[in-house]
Design a protein around this motif. Structure first.
Motif, PDB file in Angstrom:
ATOM      1  N   PHE A 259       0.990  -0.835  -0.359  1.00 18.68           N
ATOM      2  CA  PHE A 259       0.253  -0.030  -0.215  1.00 18.68           C
ATOM      3  C   PHE A 259       0.564   1.364   0.109  1.00 18.68           C
ATOM      4  N   TRP A 260       1.720   1.254   1.376  1.00 17.67           N
ATOM      5  CA  TRP A 260       2.847   2.713   0.735  1.00 17.67           C
ATOM      6  C   TRP A 260       3.674   2.920  -0.306  1.00 17.67           C
ATOM      7  N   ASP A 261       4.153   0.980  -0.506  1.00 14.48           N
ATOM      8  CA  ASP A 261       4.799   2.076  -2.288  1.00 14.48           C
ATOM      9  C   ASP A 261       4.282   1.994  -3.225  1.00 14.48           C
ATOM     10  N   GLY A 262       2.374   1.425  -3.209  1.00 18.33           N
ATOM     11  CA  GLY A 262       1.983   2.054  -3.802  1.00 18.33           C
ATOM     12  C   GLY A 262       2.076   3.648  -3.973  1.00 18.33           C
ATOM     13  N   LEU A 263       2.037   4.337  -2.943  1.00 22.53           N
ATOM     14  CA  LEU A 263       1.781   5.521  -2.703  1.00 22.53           C
ATOM     15  C   LEU A 263       2.625   6.666  -3.301  1.00 22.53           C
ATOM     16  N   GLU A 264       4.283   5.610  -2.801  1.00 26.87           N
ATOM     17  CA  GLU A 264       5.775   6.720  -2.835  1.00 26.87           C
ATOM     18  C   GLU A 264       5.869   6.640  -4.682  1.00 26.87           C
ATOM     19  N   ALA A 265       4.889   5.522  -5.568  1.00 27.03           N
ATOM     20  CA  ALA A 265       5.638   5.474  -6.678  1.00 27.03           C
ATOM     21  C   ALA A 265       4.832   6.512  -7.823  1.00 27.03           C
ATOM     22  N   VAL A 266       3.699   7.182  -7.181  1.00 27.79           N
ATOM     23  CA  VAL A 266       3.217   8.765  -7.273  1.00 27.79           C
ATOM     24  C   VAL A 266       3.659  10.057  -7.263  1.00 27.79           C
ATOM     25  N   ASP A 267       4.916   9.634  -5.990  1.00 28.44           N
ATOM     26  CA  ASP A 267       5.802  11.099  -5.515  1.00 28.44           C
ATOM     27  C   ASP A 267       4.624  11.819  -4.767  1.00 28.44           C
ATOM     28  N   PRO A 268       3.686  11.484  -4.221  1.00 28.92           N
ATOM     29  CA  PRO A 268       2.712  13.178  -3.879  1.00 28.92           C
ATOM     30  C   PRO A 268       2.885  14.100  -2.924  1.00 28.92           C
ATOM     31  N   TYR A 269       4.234  14.626  -3.276  1.00 28.74           N
ATOM     32  CA  TYR A 269       4.207  15.920  -2.896  1.00 28.74           C
ATOM     33  C   TYR A 269       4.611  16.982  -4.169  1.00 28.74           C
ATOM     34  N   VAL A 270       4.680  17.870  -3.405  1.00 30.49           N
ATOM     35  CA  VAL A 270       4.831  19.109  -4.407  1.00 30.49           C
ATOM     36  C   VAL A 270       6.248  18.756  -4.753  1.00 30.49           C
ATOM     37  N   SER A 271       6.649  19.382  -6.171  1.00 29.84           N
ATOM     38  CA  SER A 271       7.881  19.276  -6.547  1.00 29.84           C
ATOM     39  C   SER A 271       8.246  20.212  -6.033  1.00 29.84           C
TER      40      SER A 271
END
Length: 364
Positions: free
Chosen positions: A142-154
């Motif tokens: 679950f967390w790996d999937g979230l990290e894969a989309v880079d969910p942080y403002v550039s």
């Protein structure tokens, strides 16, 4: 009132088994209240996650009577009412079936079992994640999937400017719905696409991904959309079953956010970009032309890329031959009745979508 809990228990790498507990409860008690009492009063070895007890942290997500939900949000009385509504719907279907001629019923007219006198709650760990113990699952995927989309403002958006980065109220409002996600894992647990495709990042990740696409402070929109435009891991792997929307306790509506990302991609790509993009564009174009899909053209234009993809065309050969032999290959196409009205409706929706597409602030 007396209720029964049947909890699916399991140790890591061992077979699951069902354990049954009975409690005297009030209708207003939450499922988490009941689990706490079972652990404190009957079985101290029962394992489950909890924290805030107030629908904020998302820790206590589990499967309650067949669907993922927060144990701190669902009450005994509310869950009984939900099950009764489902049962009543089933009774309605059975009543309609009972009015059919006997020869049409076959073996389906056997009597159903009487409902249990004691309300029973079936509790199980979340799906799509390996079990550590009882209701506690390993959420690394679950967390790996979230990290894969880079969910942080550039990075550019995070730099401290000479003055504050201003957003209009409308720009900020676009972030509200996805910002409500508490990462409980309910949508991921019920995701059919993730169940069959371990490369799919999951609806939770793509809901967060849209937040970045919609954020006026982010400077990586085009690069993000390329990353999300993947047939196996990105938005096109979603099967659009709507279950993520159904179980989300915070009304984030992950499928809606996935659809918004798809539209952003479609607005930027032509039909030759990929089979996924072609599928959507060709389908809409053919329905606009004929009211429904001309299946002959659909295969040639989507799989064969209008005779530009020779490998795709070759893959259609065996199927086309089998259809031809069995008389199932349509030799001509007849537009549906009301094709003009269908075309007008699609064009009206497209005009509304085009007018409502937000313009992003230019990035420095």
């Amino acid at each position: 009132m007396r209720v029964q809990f049947k909890i699916l228990r399991q140790n890591e790498n061992s077979a699951p088994y069902s354990a049954t507990y009975e409690l005297e409860v009030d209708p207003g008690n939450t499922i988490l209240d009941c689990l706490n009492r079972i652990k404190w009063e009957q079985d101290g070895g029962l394992a489950f996650r909890k924290n805030c007890r107030n629908t904020i942290c998302g820790s206590c997500s589990m499967r309650i009577n067949g669907r993922s939900a927060l144990a701190c949000k669902e009450s005994v009385g509310g869950e009984i009412a939900r099950l009764q509504a489902i049962a009543a719907m089933g009774d309605s279907h059975r009543d309609r079936f009972a009015n059919r001629p006997a020869e049409q019923k076959g073996h389906e007219n056997q009597a159903t079992a009487a409902p249990e006198d004691i309300p029973t709650f079936h509790i199980a760990p979340m799906g799509n994640m390996p079990v550590i113990k009882d209701l506690v699952v390993d959420m690394r995927g679950f967390w790996d999937g979230l990290e894969a989309v880079d969910p942080y403002v550039s990075t550019a958006g995070r730099q401290v400017p000479e003055r504050e980065f201003l957003q209009t109220p409308e720009e900020r409002d676009r972030l509200n719905q996805t910002g409500n996600c508490i990462l409980c894992g309910a949508c991921y647990s019920e995701c059919n696409a993730r169940e069959v495709n371990p490369d799919f990042v999951g609806p939770h990740a793509l809901a967060k991904a849209y937040r970045m696409v919609a954020d006026s402070r982010d400077a990586q929109t085009e690069a993000r959309l390329e990353d999300y435009n993947q047939p196996e891991s990105g938005v096109w792997a979603c099967t659009r079953c709507y279950y993520c929307n159904s179980v989300c306790p915070m009304e984030v509506a992950p499928l809606d956010q996935i659809s918004k990302i798809k539209q952003e991609i479609l607005d930027r790509k032509d039909a030759s970009a990929s089979r996924s993009v072609r599928h959507r564009k060709v389908l809409v174009d053919l329905v606009k032309q004929g009211g429904w899909i001309d299946e002959r053209r659909f295969g040639l234009e989507v799989v064969g890329n209008s005779f530009r993809d020779l490998q795709g065309l070759a893959s259609l050969g065996p199927l086309g031959l089998r259809m031809l032999v069995r008389g199932k290959l349509p030799l001509r196409f007849e537009p549906s009745e009301g094709a003009g009205e269908v075309r007008s409706l699609i064009e009206a929706v497209q005009a509304i979508e085009s007018a409502s597409t937000p313009s992003r602030s230019p990035q420095s």
